[in-house]
Motif scaffolding. Structure first.
Motif, mmCIF file in Angstrom:
data_model
loop_
_atom_site.group_PDB
_atom_site.id
_atom_site.type_symbol
_atom_site.label_atom_id
_atom_site.label_comp_id
_atom_site.label_asym_id
_atom_site.label_seq_id
_atom_site.Cartn_x
_atom_site.Cartn_y
_atom_site.Cartn_z
ATOM 1 N N SER A 204 0.817 -1.210 0.000
ATOM 2 C CA SER A 204 0.000 0.000 0.000
ATOM 3 C C SER A 204 0.853 1.264 0.000
ATOM 4 C CB SER A 204 -0.928 0.010 1.226
ATOM 5 O OG SER A 204 -0.169 -0.011 2.423
ATOM 6 N N THR A 205 2.155 1.122 0.256
ATOM 7 C CA THR A 205 3.033 2.279 0.350
ATOM 8 C C THR A 205 3.517 2.653 -1.052
ATOM 9 O OG1 THR A 205 3.739 1.341 2.460
ATOM 10 C CG2 THR A 205 4.961 3.242 1.667
ATOM 11 N N ILE A 206 2.627 3.213 -1.839
ATOM 12 C CA ILE A 206 2.900 3.483 -3.255
ATOM 13 C C ILE A 206 4.074 4.435 -3.423
ATOM 14 C CG2 ILE A 206 1.953 4.363 -5.416
ATOM 15 C CD1 ILE A 206 0.733 1.728 -4.427
ATOM 16 N N SER A 207 4.133 5.505 -2.625
ATOM 17 C CA SER A 207 5.202 6.490 -2.790
ATOM 18 C C SER A 207 6.569 5.855 -2.547
ATOM 19 C CB SER A 207 4.996 7.665 -1.828
ATOM 20 O OG SER A 207 4.998 7.220 -0.477
ATOM 21 N N ALA A 208 6.642 4.956 -1.573
ATOM 22 C CA ALA A 208 7.916 4.302 -1.283
ATOM 23 C C ALA A 208 8.313 3.361 -2.410
ATOM 24 C CB ALA A 208 7.822 3.548 0.041
ATOM 25 N N ILE A 209 7.354 2.659 -2.983
ATOM 26 C CA ILE A 209 7.641 1.750 -4.083
ATOM 27 C C ILE A 209 8.135 2.534 -5.301
ATOM 28 C CG2 ILE A 209 6.629 0.096 -5.703
ATOM 29 C CD1 ILE A 209 4.742 -0.776 -3.437
ATOM 30 N N GLU A 210 7.478 3.661 -5.584
ATOM 31 C CA GLU A 210 7.914 4.500 -6.695
ATOM 32 C C GLU A 210 9.316 5.046 -6.453
ATOM 33 O OE1 GLU A 210 4.809 7.375 -6.994
ATOM 34 O OE2 GLU A 210 3.517 6.076 -8.186
ATOM 35 N N LYS A 211 9.583 5.435 -5.207
ATOM 36 C CA LYS A 211 10.916 5.927 -4.850
ATOM 37 C C LYS A 211 11.957 4.827 -5.062
ATOM 38 C CE LYS A 211 13.644 7.223 -0.784
ATOM 39 N NZ LYS A 211 13.603 7.416 0.687
ATOM 40 N N ALA A 212 11.627 3.615 -4.640
ATOM 41 C CA ALA A 212 12.565 2.503 -4.776
ATOM 42 C C ALA A 212 12.907 2.260 -6.245
ATOM 43 C CB ALA A 212 11.974 1.247 -4.144
ATOM 44 N N LYS A 213 11.895 2.238 -7.095
ATOM 45 C CA LYS A 213 12.135 2.009 -8.521
ATOM 46 C C LYS A 213 12.937 3.155 -9.142
ATOM 47 C CE LYS A 213 8.111 -0.959 -9.334
ATOM 48 N NZ LYS A 213 6.836 -1.135 -10.055
#
Length: 315
Positions: free
Chosen positions: A112-121
């Motif tokens: 659910s942590t979309i911003s963190a996933i986008e940051k990781a990518k």
């Protein structure tokens, strides 16, 4: 006595992920066996769950590739308050009475942590790594919901789906369930400190935990007599245990048991990497945890409130 007699092995095929509905002829046996395990030692091996061997293997492989990156490449993805990201070696101390922090690394995946996933990518974490964790998270979630339904039926709840409904938001905002990939580097690569372990003695925080082990093992579970026994790996088995919040919720009818991972004893063992992946199931954030028998043996507490309290003791 053999280890398997102490931590029961239960066949989950009556309600495996391959079935749309449980097999009624064997479902009641499954319910009774799971309840017995959770109300005594608090741990069980589940076999024939329907979890894909290939999905588990891929998550282990992609995780190992990530953990073997240089430290400066992993640091940008450090875990923040959203609980998503990298946990560096010797950052956690799951047993605060130990003189040194645990000798392990971790990566927490919260879909659910979309911003963190986008940051990781954006910063270079392989999408294939995150995708492998997501696939395992999805299958673990499905199995989790079937297990908590079995638990509700074993407890003879008036609404046997109560626990299922209380975990309605898994994978979305409003639920703290997390998939944790753990990496224990070869201890021969690190100067071990006096009293240090790979994972300190602790009980889990939430509802139930699903653990996928590699072939090396190392997990030990505390018996009621105070002795620890090895939870040796069983091929394709999922180790499931009760967390502290579930023990509170059930007014001690189900027991949360301490466990640990010590340093390897043999010289050969010091050269091995150990990996495991755990799915930590938590009730929805807004869920109020009230003793199911009305006893108020434990005061009511919010699910997320309890989770944040336990995090504050760990980090």
């Amino acid at each position: 006595m053999e280890n398997e007699q102490l931590i029961p092995v239960v066949d989950f095929s009556a309600y495996s992920l391959d079935r749309d509905q449980p097999d009624q002829e064997t479902f009641q046996v499954l319910i009774q066996e799971v309840f017995k395990a959770f109300s005594t030692i608090g741990f069980v091996y589940l076999v024939n769950t329907g979890i894909s061997r290939e999905v588990v293997k891929d998550a282990f492989t992609k995780s190992e590739n990530f953990f073997k990156l240089p430290a400066d490449q992993k640091k940008p993805f450090t875990r923040e308050k959203d609980n998503f990201g990298f946990v560096s070696i010797e950052l956690e101390g799951l047993n605060p009475e130990r003189p040194h922090k645990d000798l392990k690394e971790g990566f927490n995946y919260v879909p659910s942590t979309i911003s963190a996933i986008e940051k990781a990518k954006k910063h270079g974490i392989s999408p294939k790594f995150l995708d492998s964790l997501h696939l395992l998270f999805t299958q673990a979630e499905r199995l989790h919901q079937r297990i908590v339904e079995v638990m509700g039926r074993g407890l003879n709840l008036q609404d046997p789906m109560m626990f299922v409904k209380a975990h309605n938001l898994i994978g979305r905002q409003g639920n703290g369930s997390t998939l944790r990939s753990l990496f224990y580097p070869p201890t021969s690569d690190y100067p071990t400190k006096e009293g240090q372990v790979r994972c300190g003695e602790h009980s889990d925080y939430g509802g139930i935990t699903l653990l996928f082990q590699d072939s090396h093992g190392g997990l030990e579970v505390k018996q009621r007599n105070g002795n620890y026994i090895a939870a040796k790996p069983i091929e394709d088995a999922v180790v499931v245990n009760i967390g502290d919040l579930m023990q509170r919720w059930t007014a001690d009818k189900l027991v949360s048991t301490k466990h640990r991972v010590l340093m390897p004893f043999s010289e050969e063992g010091t050269k091995f990497v150990r990996q495991s992946i755990a799915f930590f199931g938590h009730p929805d954030d807004e869920e109020q945890i009230v003793c199911i028998d009305g006893s108020n043996k434990y005061p009511p507490i919010g699910s997320n409130e309890y989770l944040q309290y336990r995090f504050s003791l760990t980090y």
